[in-house]
Scaffold this active site. Structure first.
Site, PDB file in Angstrom:
ATOM      1  N   ARG A   1      31.678 -48.849  43.969  1.00  0.00           N
ATOM      2  CA  ARG A   1      30.620 -48.505  44.923  1.00  0.00           C
ATOM      3  C   ARG A   1      31.076 -48.851  46.339  1.00  0.00           C
ATOM      4  NH1 ARG A   1      25.337 -48.121  43.276  1.00  0.00           N
ATOM      5  NH2 ARG A   1      25.063 -47.375  45.410  1.00  0.00           N
TER       6      ARG A   1
ATOM      7  N   ARG B   1      17.009 -45.755  50.393  1.00  0.00           N
ATOM      8  CA  ARG B   1      16.652 -45.812  48.971  1.00  0.00           C
ATOM      9  C   ARG B   1      15.134 -45.747  48.902  1.00  0.00           C
ATOM     10  NH1 ARG B   1      18.703 -49.601  44.056  1.00  0.00           N
ATOM     11  NH2 ARG B   1      20.373 -48.088  44.251  1.00  0.00           N
TER      12      ARG B   1
ATOM     13  N   HIS C   1      21.006 -39.878  42.447  1.00  0.00           N
ATOM     14  CA  HIS C   1      21.718 -41.089  42.872  1.00  0.00           C
ATOM     15  C   HIS C   1      23.189 -40.720  43.124  1.00  0.00           C
ATOM     16  CE1 HIS C   1      22.630 -45.143  43.607  1.00  0.00           C
ATOM     17  NE2 HIS C   1      22.516 -45.678  42.410  1.00  0.00           N
TER      18      HIS C   1
ATOM     19  N   CYS D   1      25.488 -47.543  35.315  1.00  0.00           N
ATOM     20  CA  CYS D   1      25.412 -47.839  36.750  1.00  0.00           C
ATOM     21  C   CYS D   1      24.954 -49.266  37.015  1.00  0.00           C
ATOM     22  CB  CYS D   1      24.501 -46.836  37.444  1.00  0.00           C
ATOM     23  SG  CYS D   1      22.775 -46.899  36.921  1.00  0.00           S
TER      24      CYS D   1
ATOM     25  N   GLN E   1      26.284 -43.311  43.350  1.00  0.00           N
ATOM     26  CA  GLN E   1      26.774 -43.850  42.086  1.00  0.00           C
ATOM     27  C   GLN E   1      27.797 -42.907  41.451  1.00  0.00           C
ATOM     28  OE1 GLN E   1      25.848 -46.992  40.648  1.00  0.00           O
ATOM     29  NE2 GLN E   1      27.680 -46.496  39.482  1.00  0.00           N
TER      30      GLN E   1
ATOM     31  N   ASP F   1      21.923 -45.274  31.025  1.00  0.00           N
ATOM     32  CA  ASP F   1      21.194 -45.951  32.108  1.00  0.00           C
ATOM     33  C   ASP F   1      19.918 -46.523  31.481  1.00  0.00           C
ATOM     34  OD1 ASP F   1      20.247 -46.760  34.617  1.00  0.00           O
ATOM     35  OD2 ASP F   1      19.700 -44.729  35.276  1.00  0.00           O
TER      36      ASP F   1
HETATM   37  N1  NVA Z   1      17.709 -44.929  36.997  1.00  0.00           N
HETATM   38  C1  NVA Z   1      17.722 -46.248  37.587  1.00  0.00           C
HETATM   39  C2  NVA Z   1      18.992 -46.469  38.340  1.00  0.00           C
HETATM   40  C3  NVA Z   1      19.108 -47.828  38.977  1.00  0.00           C
HETATM   41  C4  NVA Z   1      20.372 -48.000  39.774  1.00  0.00           C
HETATM   42  C5  NVA Z   1      16.517 -46.395  38.501  1.00  0.00           C
HETATM   43  O1  NVA Z   1      16.193 -45.449  39.224  1.00  0.00           O
HETATM   44  O2  NVA Z   1      15.892 -47.456  38.483  1.00  0.00           O
HETATM   45  N1   CP Z   2      23.641 -49.049  40.413  1.00  0.00           N
HETATM   46  C1   CP Z   2      22.861 -49.404  41.448  1.00  0.00           C
HETATM   47  O1   CP Z   2      22.523 -48.590  42.303  1.00  0.00           O
HETATM   48  O2   CP Z   2      22.529 -50.727  41.479  1.00  0.00           O
HETATM   49  P1   CP Z   2      21.480 -51.432  42.453  1.00  0.00           P
HETATM   50  O3   CP Z   2      20.108 -50.965  42.041  1.00  0.00           O
HETATM   51  O4   CP Z   2      21.686 -52.899  42.200  1.00  0.00           O
HETATM   52  O5   CP Z   2      21.784 -51.051  43.875  1.00  0.00           O
END
Ligand code: NVA
Ligand code: CP
Length: 305
Positions: A287, A104, A131, A259, A134, A219
């Site tokens: 997930r 990540r 992502h 998500c 997800q 989101d």
């Molecule tokens: N769009 C959000 C998703 C978090 C799971 C981010 O990148 O922070």
């Molecule tokens: N939806 C998601 O990826 O959540 P986290 O940021 O908690 O991993």
């Protein structure tokens, strides 16, 4: 044979994705029935997190343990990655010791560079651009509640962000129409939209985009790394809140997904997670199951029970 990676949904064919989701639902039922499974005994997943996470970390770590393997959490604060060791050098070393790597991070290029020299499968667990993990959970959840998504209309409301980009990929691969309602200046990448013109329509009015839709998704308005823009974004995005009034314009049996983490009073109204169409808790749990299926596929080449 070169390792298969999962950097975007496009790394799997439609047939592989459908079989993977069937397998994920099987794993969910098997796990709920209390059966143990040892498919990844002695296998190790390295998990590199350069951004925060609850769901992704817990689901990958629990998933590896439940399949008989283990997972290792690596933060840039504690590894040489945080002190500037080149990503390719880190990839050569880490991938010589484990069975798969999950990353990540910010720039999508980081996971691509890691994968380009990795001996083992690399999984994108969220970048600024995509992502895909997800989307596996979201697509599994839709089919468990409503069956095949092919031919349906799905509406994305809000920022044209990493999640939105992965929905664009999903629209092509799973065969649905994607309506995207976003404020001016926050549409997803122009080239990505242009390449998916046959399945994507951009709207500025969320009410028009929601009409007749089988799934409404949103989101956060400011993603990780955009904290400094949060206040400015709140002003622009206010008309893009998902609430029961917007849901009422969708199909009568429309589902709602997010998500998570969610901000009540911003991208969703206070009551949205409890809306009768909301499947966010199944979506979050999936997930775990979808990624267990993904790990078996990437590490073992297995898509069957
Ligand atoms: N769009 C959000 C998703 C978090 C799971 C981010 O990148 O922070
Ligand atoms: N939806 C998601 O990826 O959540 P986290 O940021 O908690 O991993």
């Amino acid at each position: 044979m070169a390792a298969r990676h999962f950097l975007t949904l496009n790394d799997l064919s439609t047939d592989e994705l459908n079989r993977l989701l069937d397998h994920a639902s099987f794993l969910r039922r098997e796990w709920q029935a209390g059966k143990s499974r040892n498919s990844l005994a002695n296998r190790v997943l390295a998990m590199i997190f350069e951004k925060s996470s609850t769901r992704t970390r817990v689901s990958f770590e629990a998933g590896m343990a439940q399949l008989g393997g283990s997972a290792m959490f690596l933060s840039p604060r504690d590894t040489q990655l945080g002190r500037g060791e080149p990503i390719e050098d880190s990839a050569r070393v880490i991938s010589s010791m484990v069975d798969a790597v999950m990353i990540r991070t910010f720039a999508h290029d980081t996971v691509s560079r890691f994968a380009s020299v990795s001996r083992v499968p690399v999984i994108n667990a969220l970048t600024d651009d995509f992502h895909p993990c997800q989307l596996l959970a979201d697509m599994q959840t839709f089919r468990e509640h409503r069956g095949d998504i092919r031919g349906a209309t799905v509406t994305w409301v809000g920022d044209g962000n990493n999640m939105c980009n992965s929905y664009i990929n999903a629209a092509r691969l799973f065969g649905f129409q994607l309506n995207i309602a976003c404020p001016d200046g926050y549409a997803p990448d122009t080239a990505l939209v242009a390449a998916h013109q046959d399945v994507v329509t951009i709207f500025s009015d969320p009410r028009e985009a929601a009409r007749g839709s089988s799934l409404i998704v949103t989101d956060v308005w400011a993603s990780m790394g955009q904290e400094a823009e949060a206040e400015a974004r709140r002003q622009v995005f206010t008309p893009y809140q998902v609430n029961p009034e917007l849901m009422a314009l969708a199909a009568p049996d429309a589902l709602f997904m997010h998500c998570l983490p969610a901000h009540r009073g911003e991208e969703i109204s206070d009551d949205m997670l409890e809306h009768p169409g909301s499947v966010v808790w199944d979506e979050a749990e999936n997930r775990l199951h979808a990624q267990k299926a993904l790990l078996e596929f990437l590490i073992l080449g297995r898509l069957e029970p």
